[in-house]
Design a protein around this motif. Structure first.
Motif, short mmCIF file in Angstrom:
data_model
loop_
_atom_site.label_atom_id
_atom_site.label_comp_id
_atom_site.label_asym_id
_atom_site.label_seq_id
_atom_site.Cartn_x
_atom_site.Cartn_y
_atom_site.Cartn_z
N PHE A 177 49.66 12.58 1.00
CA PHE A 177 50.43 13.65 1.65
C PHE A 177 50.87 14.64 0.57
N PRO A 178 50.82 15.95 0.85
CA PRO A 178 51.21 16.95 -0.17
C PRO A 178 52.64 16.75 -0.65
N ALA A 179 52.82 16.70 -1.97
CA ALA A 179 54.13 16.42 -2.55
C ALA A 179 55.13 17.53 -2.24
N LEU A 183 58.67 17.09 -0.13
CA LEU A 183 59.98 17.42 -0.68
C LEU A 183 60.75 18.35 0.25
N LEU A 184 60.07 19.34 0.81
CA LEU A 184 60.72 20.24 1.78
C LEU A 184 61.24 19.44 2.98
N PHE A 197 63.95 10.16 4.48
CA PHE A 197 62.79 10.43 5.33
C PHE A 197 61.51 10.38 4.50
N ASN A 198 60.50 9.71 5.02
CA ASN A 198 59.23 9.58 4.31
C ASN A 198 58.15 10.33 5.09
N VAL A 328 55.77 17.61 10.83
CA VAL A 328 55.77 16.51 9.86
C VAL A 328 56.43 15.30 10.50
N ARG A 329 55.83 14.13 10.29
CA ARG A 329 56.31 12.91 10.93
C ARG A 329 56.34 11.74 9.93
#
Length: 381
Positions: A177-179, A183-184, A197-198, A328-329
């Protein structure tokens, strides 16, 4: 509109579908007076303040991903929708363009998966951006021209790649997953009261002016205790948020560029849809994209990198008539793992897969359309 919704419920008809069709209608155009616009700050008995945690994200952490300090965010909730949070564009001025570029240039790159992979060879979809820039940099001739690959893009999946046919995720279909997006998402969810949250899966939907997204519930994730995030860039949209059944009339709201939504708690599994894309309010998008720091230095630790003039020429041309939405989930909860035999979860209209719909004529044909460019959910016609 409220009376129309009430009559639908009384007659036992599907209120959500009726209102979806109302806002999708082209001729005559619908009345938008009942659509909530959080950006205007107009008091409404439907809107309630949403409580955030400013201490959860420091000024420096927020700035790293291009966000204002949490104390300056305009966050709202809606009566009757506990767990729903709408954040009106919390981005710093000039911080949206780098995210637009990521959505158009970086995230569609392999090994991520997109709709074009369904009917094109891997070599043809290897460099979508590079194969599209020439066409998007050319001034429009006014004649009908072939669409670039970027203009044909309808969806991209990240992390655990969603399977549109089985409506499931699986352990063996995963790419990192894009880092930066992780982070956002981490900071936004922390500010909303969900620390740790992951971000494990993402779906990007690319909307043209005549696109829509059908009525559905996002329930394929194994852990529903974690929120669903939505980020919007480019043109505006009407978003419909309903209830736990299709007879519940939905609430309509505008989503403008930079707006975010968090669906959690009782709102996590509500029906929702996007019936219509609309031009951004006059001056709204331009003002948010100003100061795009094309050449200005940013703090060394930031993940929001400057956008080159060449890249921004392509991005700005694209979003003049299009919208990008990122959801995003978190798929798995602590200690959870995928079942060996996955089962289908997602509820959509009539249980059909597909659902991203381009309607060049703007009419209602009464037919379902499905192509290899279909997005996750059901077409409403």
């Amino acid at each position: 509109m409220a009376k129309m919704a009430a009559s639908m419920v009384e007659s036992g008809e599907d209120a959500f579908r009726k209102i979806f069709k109302f806002y999708r209608r082209r001729n005559p155009p619908p009345d938008f007076s009942d659509v909530i616009d959080f950006s205007k700050g107009v008091p409404s008995d439907k809107i309630v303040p949403a409580k955030l945690d400013p201490a959860a994200v420091s000024y420096v952490e927020a700035a790293r991903v291009g966000l204002q300090p949490v104390r300056d965010w305009r966050a709202h909730g809606l009566h009757g929708y506990p767990g729903f949070i709408f954040i009106s564009n919390p981005f710093l001025r000039g911080s949206q363009p780098p995210w637009v570029r990521q959505c158009l240039k970086t995230y569609p790159q392999k090994p991520n998966v997109c709709n074009l992979d369904m009917h094109m060879s891997p070599s043809d979809t290897q460099d979508i951006w590079d194969k599209s820039v020439q066409g998007l940099r050319r001034p429009s001739s006014g004649n009908r021209e072939p669409k670039t690959l970027l203009e044909r893009l309808r969806w991209v999946t990240l992390g655990y790649h969603y399977n549109w046919d089985t409506k499931t995720y699986s352990a063996n279909h995963y790419t990192p997953f894009p880092a930066d997006l992780h982070l956002l998402s981490l900071h936004v969810t922390a500010a909303c009261g969900f620390p740790g949250f992951n971000a494990e899966a993402g779906i990007l939907n690319y909307y043209r002016s005549d696109s829509s997204l059908g009525i559905h519930v996002d329930e394929s994730e194994l852990d529903h205790s974690r929120p669903l995030l939505s980020f919007s860039f480019g043109q505006s949209a009407i978003f419909l948020l309903g209830g736990t059944c299709r007879q519940d009339p939905p609430t309509a709201m505008f989503m403008h560029s930079g707006d975010m939504m968090v669906m959690s708690g009782q709102s996590r599994l509500l029906y929702h849809a996007v019936p219509r894309i609309l031009p951004a309010p006059q001056g709204h998008q331009a003002s948010e994209m100003e100061g795009c720091s094309l050449g200005s230095p940013l703090q060394d630790s930031t993940v929001v990198q400057p956008v080159s003039e060449e890249d921004w020429a392509v991005c700005s041309r694209y979003i003049q008539s299009s919208r990008v939405n990122v959801t995003v989930r978190q798929v798995l909860g602590p200690g959870q793992s995928f079942p060996q035999t996955p089962s289908s979860h997602q509820r959509t209209d009539a249980g059909q897969p597909g659902g991203y719909h381009d309607d060049p004529e703007g009419g209602e044909t009464g037919k379902r359309k499905r192509s290899s460019c279909d997005s996750p959910d059901t077409v409403e016609t």
